[in-house]
Design a protein around this motif. Structure first.
Motif, PDB file in Angstrom:
ATOM      1  N   GLY A  51       3.018 -97.012  95.094  1.00  0.00           N
ATOM      2  CA  GLY A  51       2.414 -97.850  95.527  1.00  0.00           C
ATOM      3  C   GLY A  51       3.302 -98.988  95.060  1.00  0.00           C
ATOM      4  O   GLY A  51       2.235-100.018  96.423  1.00  0.00           O
ATOM      5  N   GLY A  52       3.545 -99.368  94.523  1.00  0.00           N
ATOM      6  CA  GLY A  52       4.057-100.864  93.823  1.00  0.00           C
ATOM      7  C   GLY A  52       5.108-101.388  94.713  1.00  0.00           C
ATOM      8  O   GLY A  52       6.083-100.361  95.241  1.00  0.00           O
ATOM      9  N   ASN A  53       5.386-102.312  94.089  1.00  0.00           N
ATOM     10  CA  ASN A  53       6.689-103.259  95.054  1.00  0.00           C
ATOM     11  C   ASN A  53       7.481-103.915  93.833  1.00  0.00           C
ATOM     12  O   ASN A  53       7.076-104.785  93.870  1.00  0.00           O
ATOM     13  CB  ASN A  53       6.711-103.574  96.327  1.00  0.00           C
ATOM     14  CG  ASN A  53       8.303-103.408  96.475  1.00  0.00           C
ATOM     15  OD1 ASN A  53       9.134-103.769  96.842  1.00  0.00           O
ATOM     16  ND2 ASN A  53       8.317-104.777  97.610  1.00  0.00           N
ATOM     17  N   PHE A  54       8.695-103.918  92.698  1.00  0.00           N
ATOM     18  CA  PHE A  54       9.054-104.641  92.545  1.00  0.00           C
ATOM     19  C   PHE A  54       8.217-105.373  90.738  1.00  0.00           C
ATOM     20  O   PHE A  54       7.823-106.686  90.946  1.00  0.00           O
ATOM     21  CB  PHE A  54       9.831-105.961  92.831  1.00  0.00           C
ATOM     22  CG  PHE A  54      10.863-106.205  92.648  1.00  0.00           C
ATOM     23  CD1 PHE A  54      12.075-104.975  92.703  1.00  0.00           C
ATOM     24  CD2 PHE A  54      11.537-107.227  92.646  1.00  0.00           C
ATOM     25  CE1 PHE A  54      13.517-105.512  91.982  1.00  0.00           C
ATOM     26  CE2 PHE A  54      12.678-107.661  92.554  1.00  0.00           C
ATOM     27  CZ  PHE A  54      13.674-106.674  92.287  1.00  0.00           C
ATOM     28  N   THR A  78       7.893-109.254  94.914  1.00  0.00           N
ATOM     29  CA  THR A  78       8.409-109.648  96.224  1.00  0.00           C
ATOM     30  C   THR A  78       6.710-109.827  97.012  1.00  0.00           C
ATOM     31  O   THR A  78       6.561-110.928  97.520  1.00  0.00           O
ATOM     32  CB  THR A  78       8.388-108.515  96.966  1.00  0.00           C
ATOM     33  OG1 THR A  78       7.473-107.565  96.727  1.00  0.00           O
ATOM     34  CG2 THR A  78       9.352-108.299  96.458  1.00  0.00           C
ATOM     35  N   ASN A  79       6.183-110.092  95.557  1.00  0.00           N
ATOM     36  CA  ASN A  79       3.801-110.453  95.908  1.00  0.00           C
ATOM     37  C   ASN A  79       3.088-109.658  96.800  1.00  0.00           C
ATOM     38  O   ASN A  79       3.324-109.780  97.754  1.00  0.00           O
ATOM     39  CB  ASN A  79       4.028-112.193  96.625  1.00  0.00           C
ATOM     40  CG  ASN A  79       2.862-112.887  96.172  1.00  0.00           C
ATOM     41  OD1 ASN A  79       1.771-112.236  94.954  1.00  0.00           O
ATOM     42  ND2 ASN A  79       2.329-113.570  96.760  1.00  0.00           N
ATOM     43  N   ALA A  80       4.201-108.237  96.835  1.00  0.00           N
ATOM     44  CA  ALA A  80       3.645-107.365  98.217  1.00  0.00           C
ATOM     45  C   ALA A  80       2.768-106.049  97.608  1.00  0.00           C
ATOM     46  O   ALA A  80       2.101-106.263  98.874  1.00  0.00           O
ATOM     47  CB  ALA A  80       4.896-106.403  98.140  1.00  0.00           C
ATOM     48  N   ASP A  81       2.301-106.624  96.434  1.00  0.00           N
ATOM     49  CA  ASP A  81       1.177-105.680  95.616  1.00  0.00           C
ATOM     50  C   ASP A  81       0.460-106.474  95.179  1.00  0.00           C
ATOM     51  O   ASP A  81       1.153-107.503  94.201  1.00  0.00           O
ATOM     52  CB  ASP A  81       1.434-104.552  95.789  1.00  0.00           C
ATOM     53  CG  ASP A  81       2.639-104.094  94.599  1.00  0.00           C
ATOM     54  OD1 ASP A  81       1.978-104.307  93.603  1.00  0.00           O
ATOM     55  OD2 ASP A  81       3.466-103.812  94.869  1.00  0.00           O
ATOM     56  N   THR A  82      -0.639-106.155  94.376  1.00  0.00           N
ATOM     57  CA  THR A  82      -1.562-106.202  93.222  1.00  0.00           C
ATOM     58  C   THR A  82      -1.813-105.481  92.471  1.00  0.00           C
ATOM     59  O   THR A  82      -2.718-104.760  91.781  1.00  0.00           O
ATOM     60  CB  THR A  82      -2.919-107.283  93.619  1.00  0.00           C
ATOM     61  OG1 THR A  82      -3.221-105.909  94.402  1.00  0.00           O
ATOM     62  CG2 THR A  82      -2.595-108.128  94.474  1.00  0.00           C
TER      63      THR A  82
END
Length: 181
Positions: A51-54, A78-82
């Motif tokens: 579920g993570g991105n970069f 990308t600040n898409a996840d924590t």
């Protein structure tokens, strides 16, 4: 007078070969672009949890690097996840089992320049699956040097696990040197 000399554990292994490309300079942009990033390249691998991105990446952009042009970033670029990403050399590190080595690197947490965002920044150093230390610098706008001693098992695995975005951590100029006697 006692004279101490540096004796490498194995003359075939030089400090430069123990940890290949610790400055990440082996990664460069294609086609002359000014800046770019990737999950991994021939020398280092960044991984994200499901579920993570970069969440662990390598940048070729001199404005972020401690030295040279390239640097590693932990925290979703990308600040898409924590989620927390992991950065590791692409291959095990050639060492001599039983010998001690000094692991050195520089870190900074100034990706967003927002102190509140970076307050929870942390960096865990893992050696052969065992946590060595966790650095919790909070907001750190300047590059800070770090070093610790590790004992080799031979073909060792080094990992850096960073805090989730927006508490980013930059890493650069990683080296592994045999301790002198």
């Amino acid at each position: 007078m006692v004279k101490a000399t540096l004796s490498l554990p194995n003359p075939e292994v030089t400090p430069a070969r123990m940890l290949f490309d610790g400055s990440f300079e082996g990664y460069t942009c294609d086609s002359g672009a000014d800046a770019c990033s990737t999950y991994s390249y021939a020398n280092w691998v960044g991984t994200s949890p499901s579920g993570g991105n970069f969440d662990a990446s390598i940048f070729d952009d001199a404005k972020f690097a401690h030295s040279g042009r390239s640097v590693a970033l932990l925290g979703s670029a990308t600040n898409a996840d924590t989620l927390s990403g992991t950065l590791a050399p692409a291959s095990p590190i050639t060492t001599e089992a039983g010998f001690s080595y000094t692991l050195q690197f520089f870190y900074s947490t100034s990706f967003t320049d927002e102190e509140a965002d970076e307050a929870g920044a942390s960096l865990e150093i893992i050696w052969n699956g065992t946590p060595v230390d966790t650095i919790t610098p909070g907001y750190q706008s300047q590059w800070v040097g770090y070093q610790t001693t590790v004992v080799a098992q031979g073909n060792d695995i080094l990992q850096f696990v960073g805090s989730p975005a927006p508490a980013f951590v930059w890493i650069d100029d990683v080296s592994l040197l045999p301790l002198s006697i």
